[in-house]
Write an enzyme that holds these catalytic residues in place. Structure first.
Site, mmCIF file in Angstrom:
data_model
loop_
_atom_site.group_PDB
_atom_site.id
_atom_site.type_symbol
_atom_site.label_atom_id
_atom_site.label_comp_id
_atom_site.label_asym_id
_atom_site.label_seq_id
_atom_site.Cartn_x
_atom_site.Cartn_y
_atom_site.Cartn_z
ATOM 1 N N ASP A 154 0.841 -1.200 0.000
ATOM 2 C CA ASP A 154 0.000 0.000 0.000
ATOM 3 C C ASP A 154 0.876 1.250 0.000
ATOM 4 O O ASP A 154 0.591 2.231 -0.702
ATOM 5 C CB ASP A 154 -0.923 -0.005 1.229
ATOM 6 C CG ASP A 154 -1.779 -1.252 1.273
ATOM 7 O OD1 ASP A 154 -2.313 -1.629 0.215
ATOM 8 O OD2 ASP A 154 -1.893 -1.869 2.344
ATOM 9 N N HIS A 184 -5.236 -3.610 5.404
ATOM 10 C CA HIS A 184 -4.890 -3.900 4.011
ATOM 11 C C HIS A 184 -6.106 -4.404 3.247
ATOM 12 O O HIS A 184 -6.199 -5.579 2.908
ATOM 13 C CB HIS A 184 -3.734 -4.912 3.933
ATOM 14 C CG HIS A 184 -3.380 -5.277 2.527
ATOM 15 N ND1 HIS A 184 -2.828 -4.376 1.640
ATOM 16 C CD2 HIS A 184 -3.551 -6.426 1.827
ATOM 17 C CE1 HIS A 184 -2.663 -4.961 0.474
ATOM 18 N NE2 HIS A 184 -3.105 -6.218 0.550
HETATM 19 P P1 NAD Z 1 -0.099 -18.321 -5.654
HETATM 20 O O1 NAD Z 1 -1.289 -19.188 -5.767
HETATM 21 O O2 NAD Z 1 0.651 -17.981 -6.887
HETATM 22 O O3 NAD Z 1 0.939 -18.959 -4.633
HETATM 23 C C1 NAD Z 1 0.564 -19.493 -3.406
HETATM 24 C C2 NAD Z 1 1.500 -20.634 -3.078
HETATM 25 O O4 NAD Z 1 1.119 -21.136 -1.788
HETATM 26 C C3 NAD Z 1 1.421 -21.820 -4.063
HETATM 27 O O5 NAD Z 1 2.700 -22.147 -4.536
HETATM 28 C C4 NAD Z 1 0.836 -22.942 -3.231
HETATM 29 O O6 NAD Z 1 1.307 -24.224 -3.583
HETATM 30 C C5 NAD Z 1 1.315 -22.543 -1.836
HETATM 31 N N1 NAD Z 1 0.572 -23.189 -0.756
HETATM 32 C C6 NAD Z 1 -0.747 -23.459 -0.664
HETATM 33 N N2 NAD Z 1 -1.015 -24.092 0.492
HETATM 34 C C7 NAD Z 1 0.160 -24.213 1.140
HETATM 35 C C8 NAD Z 1 0.541 -24.773 2.381
HETATM 36 N N3 NAD Z 1 -0.341 -25.340 3.210
HETATM 37 N N4 NAD Z 1 1.846 -24.724 2.733
HETATM 38 C C9 NAD Z 1 2.759 -24.152 1.914
HETATM 39 N N5 NAD Z 1 2.451 -23.603 0.715
HETATM 40 C C10 NAD Z 1 1.165 -23.635 0.348
HETATM 41 O O7 NAD Z 1 -0.583 -16.984 -4.895
HETATM 42 P P2 NAD Z 1 0.216 -15.594 -4.775
HETATM 43 O O8 NAD Z 1 -0.126 -14.736 -5.923
HETATM 44 O O9 NAD Z 1 1.630 -15.871 -4.461
HETATM 45 O O10 NAD Z 1 -0.514 -14.960 -3.490
HETATM 46 C C11 NAD Z 1 -0.383 -15.555 -2.230
HETATM 47 C C12 NAD Z 1 -1.213 -14.816 -1.194
HETATM 48 O O11 NAD Z 1 -0.702 -13.490 -0.991
HETATM 49 C C13 NAD Z 1 -2.679 -14.626 -1.574
HETATM 50 O O12 NAD Z 1 -3.492 -14.884 -0.458
HETATM 51 C C14 NAD Z 1 -2.773 -13.173 -1.956
HETATM 52 O O13 NAD Z 1 -4.054 -12.644 -1.790
HETATM 53 C C15 NAD Z 1 -1.784 -12.564 -0.997
HETATM 54 N N6 NAD Z 1 -1.280 -11.231 -1.354
HETATM 55 C C16 NAD Z 1 -1.075 -10.350 -0.339
HETATM 56 C C17 NAD Z 1 -0.582 -9.094 -0.604
HETATM 57 C C18 NAD Z 1 -0.332 -8.124 0.507
HETATM 58 O O14 NAD Z 1 -0.169 -6.926 0.240
HETATM 59 N N7 NAD Z 1 -0.232 -8.548 1.743
HETATM 60 C C19 NAD Z 1 -0.296 -8.723 -1.934
HETATM 61 C C20 NAD Z 1 -0.504 -9.657 -2.947
HETATM 62 C C21 NAD Z 1 -1.006 -10.913 -2.640
HETATM 63 C C1 LMR Z 2 -2.937 -6.351 -3.322
HETATM 64 O O1 LMR Z 2 -3.188 -5.358 -2.641
HETATM 65 O O2 LMR Z 2 -2.489 -6.280 -4.486
HETATM 66 C C2 LMR Z 2 -3.104 -7.710 -2.697
HETATM 67 O O3 LMR Z 2 -3.734 -7.640 -1.471
HETATM 68 C C3 LMR Z 2 -3.734 -8.704 -3.613
HETATM 69 C C4 LMR Z 2 -5.182 -8.414 -3.885
HETATM 70 O O4 LMR Z 2 -5.995 -9.338 -3.738
HETATM 71 O O5 LMR Z 2 -5.518 -7.305 -4.288
#
Ligand code: NAD
Ligand code: LMR
Length: 340
Positions: A154, A184
């Protein structure tokens, strides 16, 4: 220094692991995922930097030894494990699946690396951090100074979009001079532009009506989800954001010298200055600037309200954020996790 990434083979996990592999403060980079952890590790292990790369992947649904080995001795554990949004979904729609994943991982952390700093990326962050706090507390190892919800994306968005509007050629110049507090997701994200007189004046001059800028920061995630057309959410900008935050934990020399440190979503009580802020806001969890100590712990909250850095319009946004956050926090705390 051992840093462990849980969910290392995912969209965020892979580029984040790459950035961590390039960091010379890290001795051991431990990668865990339920798929392709060994592949990602083999790839990264061909990069000639100091750290060794270890990979762990369960061999069956009941195999917990791999997670145990991944975690033992960790100084920092980062969690990007979980499903991302598709167009039309809210972060809250991810709760059911991600709560089960994060709860299992945090439970293992509480047993195998109870002293580690834990950085949660998985959404919805506003609920996952309270859920994690509850599990750590139940297992008798909760240290609020070591549990962080990563909200740096953010701030990155606020810096990027503001720099453009203000005509600041290098967004780095805004570091520590603007902030984002609250939570967030959507309305819980509250950008603050009054941290320094100099920047505040620039905002008044170039962005006298900040409504569109605030909206873009609050809903920047949707922009990426829409553009990816069902192939996930922000991964590359998120990896950069998480890396920026983790650096402040593992490497004191990277802590910037701006007016305030960067925000992170924390359990307020138990961190210096947290009780007063929790009483003032009426919530126990909030994203707020936090001074990080020598051992990577949240040393002290730098309260922007106390410092009079929050304008009356921003206070109205905080009130809206707090109302929504209460429900998000409650949901995380109410999640029932059965360790069996
Ligand atoms: P993705 O699906 O590409 O990757 C997730 C990974 O987690 C996969 O490789 C999967 O195999 C693994 N996984 C699932 N269950 C698991 C377990 N029990 N143990 C270990 N690994 C496991 O998703 P992504 O794009 O990398 O996003 C991941 C998360 O981050 C999502 O929930 C997304 O919303 C969040 N996110 C948060 C922010 C933030 O600002 N905090 C920003 C972007 C995304
Ligand atoms: C973001 O802010 O990009 C992440 O939290 C992923 C989402 O779901 O928007």
């Amino acid at each position: 220094m051992k840093v462990t990434v849980l969910g290392a083979a995912g969209g965020i996990g892979q580029p984040l692991s790459l950035l961590l592999k390039l960091n010379t403060s890290i001795d051991v980079l431990s990668l865990y995922d339920i798929v392709n952890a060994h592949g990602v590790a083999a790839d990264l292990s061909h990069i000639p930097t100091k750290s060794s790369v270890e990979s762990y992947q369960p061999t069956s649904k009941t195999d917990t030894t791999q997670l145990q080995q991944a975690l033992v001795g960790s100084d920092v554990v980062v969690i990007p494990a979980g499903i991302p949004r598709k167009p039309g979904m809210t972060r809250d729609d991810l709760f059911k699946i991600n709560a089960g994943i994060v709860a299992g991982l945090v439970n293992a952390i509480s047993i195998h690396s109870p002293k580690a700093s834990v950085c949660i990326i998985s959404n919805p962050v506003n609920s996952m951090v309270p859920l994690a706090a509850k599990i750590l507390k139940q297992n008798g190892v909760f240290d609020p100074r070591k549990l962080f919800g990563v909200t740096t994306l953010d701030l990155q968005r606020f810096e990027t979009f503001s720099a453009k509007l203000l005509g600041v050629s290098d967004p780095d110049l805004l570091k520590g001079r603007i902030s984002v507090i609250g939570g967030h997701s959507g309305n819980t994200i509250v950008p603050l532009s009054h941290l320094s007189n100099n920047i505040s004046t620039k905002f008044q001059q170039f962005v006298p009506e900040p409504k569109d800028l605030i909206h873009r920061v609050q809903f920047g995630g949707d922009e990426v989800v829409k553009a990816k057309e069902g192939r996930g959410s922000a991964t590359l900008s998120m990896a950069a954001a998480a890396y920026r935050f983790i650096q402040t934990i593992i490497d004191p020399s990277t802590r910037h010298s701006g007016i305030v440190p960067e925000s992170t979503f924390v359990s307020l009580r138990g961190i210096q200055g947290g009780d007063a802020l929790a009483d003032h806001l009426g919530v126990e969890f909030f994203a707020i600037p936090v001074q990080i100590g020598q051992n990577g712990q949240a040393e002290r909250i730098v309260d922007p309200f106390e410092l009079d850095f929050v304008s009356s319009d921003e206070k109205k946004l905080v009130a809206i954020a707090v109302k929504e956050l209460k429900g998000n926090i409650e949901k995380g705390l109410n999640f029932k996790y059965d360790a069996k």
